[in-house]
Design a protein around this motif. Structure first.
Motif, short mmCIF file in Angstrom:
data_model
loop_
_atom_site.label_atom_id
_atom_site.label_comp_id
_atom_site.label_asym_id
_atom_site.label_seq_id
_atom_site.Cartn_x
_atom_site.Cartn_y
_atom_site.Cartn_z
N LEU A 102 -9.66 -4.08 -4.97
CA LEU A 102 -8.42 -3.74 -5.68
C LEU A 102 -8.60 -2.50 -6.55
O LEU A 102 -7.73 -1.62 -6.60
CB LEU A 102 -7.97 -4.92 -6.54
CG LEU A 102 -7.31 -6.09 -5.80
CD1 LEU A 102 -7.23 -7.32 -6.71
CD2 LEU A 102 -5.93 -5.70 -5.30
N LEU A 105 -8.80 0.52 -4.35
CA LEU A 105 -7.46 0.87 -3.91
C LEU A 105 -6.78 1.81 -4.90
O LEU A 105 -6.16 2.80 -4.51
CB LEU A 105 -6.63 -0.42 -3.75
CG LEU A 105 -5.11 -0.32 -3.88
CD1 LEU A 105 -4.53 0.46 -2.71
CD2 LEU A 105 -4.49 -1.70 -3.98
N THR A 106 -6.90 1.50 -6.18
CA THR A 106 -6.19 2.30 -7.19
C THR A 106 -6.80 3.68 -7.39
O THR A 106 -6.18 4.54 -8.02
CB THR A 106 -6.19 1.56 -8.55
OG1 THR A 106 -7.52 1.43 -9.04
CG2 THR A 106 -5.55 0.19 -8.41
N VAL A 240 -4.50 -11.66 -3.47
CA VAL A 240 -4.46 -10.21 -3.25
C VAL A 240 -3.03 -9.76 -2.96
O VAL A 240 -2.59 -8.71 -3.45
CB VAL A 240 -5.40 -9.82 -2.10
CG1 VAL A 240 -5.22 -8.35 -1.74
CG2 VAL A 240 -6.85 -10.08 -2.48
N SER A 244 -1.03 -7.22 -5.32
CA SER A 244 -0.57 -5.97 -4.70
C SER A 244 0.92 -5.77 -4.92
O SER A 244 1.38 -4.66 -5.19
CB SER A 244 -0.89 -5.99 -3.20
OG SER A 244 -2.28 -6.02 -2.97
N PRO A 303 -7.67 -5.28 0.34
CA PRO A 303 -6.56 -4.94 -0.56
C PRO A 303 -5.86 -3.64 -0.17
O PRO A 303 -4.64 -3.52 -0.32
CB PRO A 303 -7.23 -4.82 -1.93
CG PRO A 303 -8.46 -5.67 -1.82
CD PRO A 303 -8.93 -5.47 -0.41
N PHE A 307 -1.94 -3.63 0.64
CA PHE A 307 -1.08 -2.75 -0.16
C PHE A 307 -0.39 -1.72 0.73
O PHE A 307 0.79 -1.41 0.52
CB PHE A 307 -1.91 -2.05 -1.23
CG PHE A 307 -1.09 -1.25 -2.21
CD1 PHE A 307 -0.56 -1.86 -3.34
CD2 PHE A 307 -0.86 0.10 -2.02
CE1 PHE A 307 0.20 -1.13 -4.25
CE2 PHE A 307 -0.10 0.83 -2.92
CZ PHE A 307 0.43 0.21 -4.04
N GLN A 311 3.57 -1.29 0.84
CA GLN A 311 4.20 -0.05 0.39
C GLN A 311 5.06 0.55 1.49
O GLN A 311 6.12 1.14 1.21
CB GLN A 311 3.15 0.95 -0.09
CG GLN A 311 2.35 1.61 1.01
CD GLN A 311 1.26 2.53 0.49
OE1 GLN A 311 0.99 2.60 -0.70
NE2 GLN A 311 0.62 3.26 1.38
#
Length: 330
Positions: A102, A105-106, A240, A244, A303, A307, A311
């Motif tokens: 996670l 991911l960011t 998750v 997300s 993740p 995500f 999205q």
């Protein structure tokens, strides 16, 4: 309300879901992996070529000059997102490896092809979207590994050691050859083919959406082949997905409010929403391979995969809303 619910079942959303299912059940294997990869690359090249031919010189100049918009997109991508990632990693219910995923991911840059495609569908500022998404990806080549080393800590030995740092150079080459060169080539040929491209709106739409589907299939299928679905429990998967959704919803709201607070035009607010709220699976997959040990890459990427799908679905709905509510001259 009924119209919004009906939008969930529009062909493109169903195709996105179908692509994920297809990649899970029948991922490309063996020689077909190369075929699917080449098809995805062709789609991306065609996307940028057509948009280069479509945009006027003045639109591109105006897009490059819009530094306030680009800085806002980069702030959302590399400041707001990582802060939220650190907060999520500290939650006690999250498996440590998934929590690392996670956070990773960011730290990723924004998407390129899907951000531009959705901006086009929503009738936003395509030139600015090309610049913002490209800036994000170029900066991400250095920023993502640096942020990962700073915020994740020791990350093991991926392929970077064996390549001697060549992964970053390969990523730069990838962006230049597959994104910027086709865009410039299309724009230089605009006097010859610009009129034809302008008349073929359906062709541009097919390339926009087709390139998204091809990238989703190849990237998701590659992770499935590596045994992605055999390593995570149903409970972990649910956590998750929920996190997300919260992350995506928060950033979508933040970018929308920031666009209004900064006085951006409708077209530029669309760019901020789509470029500032998204994370690149296409960049995440190779970067994870460089940064993390091979045995952990599949779980780290879960993740990112989840995500990415969320999205795309959310942005497809938002793009549909923007298109339906656009002024007649937009």
């Amino acid at each position: 309300m009924l119209r919004r619910l009906a939008a969930l079942f529009e062909p493109f959303i169903l195709m996105l879901v179908g692509t994920v299912v297809l990649a899970s059940l029948l991922p490309a294997r063996g020689g077909w992996t190369s075929v699917a990869g080449v098809a995805a690359q062709i789609g991306i090249v065609a996307l940028f070529f057509l948009h280069g031919a479509k945009l006027s010189r003045q639109a591109i100049i105006d897009g490059v000059r819009h530094w306030r918009l680009h800085l806002t997109v980069l702030g959302a991508t590399f400041v707001l997102f990582p802060v939220l990632g650190v907060a999520m990693r500290s939650l006690p219910l999250v498996d440590p490896m998934l929590a690392t995923g996670l956070l990773f991911l960011t730290l990723l840059p924004s998407t390129v092809q899907s951000s531009i495609a959705f901006t086009a569908i929503a009738r936003g500022n395509i030139a600015a979207a090309v610049c913002s998404a490209s800036f994000s990806n170029l900066l991400g080549i250095a920023a993502t590994p640096a942020l990962a080393a700073l915020m994740i800590g020791p990350i093991g030995q991926g392929t970077a050691a064996s390549h001697g740092g060549g992964g970053s150079l390969a990523a730069v080459e990838h962006i230049i050859l597959e994104l910027l060169v086709p865009f410039v080539a299309g724009h230089l040929l605009r006097p010859v083919i610009g009129g034809f491209v302008a008349r073929q709106k359906r062709l541009v739409t097919i390339v926009d959406r087709g390139s998204i589907l091809l990238v989703v299939y190849t990237a998701f299928g590659a992770a499935v082949v590596e045994g992605l679905w055999h390593r995570v429990s149903g409970g972990d998967l649910a956590i998750v997905v929920v996190l997300s959704l919260i992350l995506l919803g928060f950033v979508l709201a933040a970018t929308w409010m920031a666009g209004r607070a900064l006085g951006f035009s409708r077209e530029d607010r669309i760019v901020l929403v789509f470029c500032g709220s998204k994370k690149s699976l296409a960049s995440g997959v190779p970067m994870a391979g460089v940064l993390f040990p091979a045995a952990t890459v599949g779980v780290i990427l879960l993740p990112v995969m989840i995500f990415h799908q969320l999205q795309l679905i959310a942005c497809a709905l938002i793009a549909r809303y923007y298109a339906d509510t656009a002024p007649p001259d937009a």
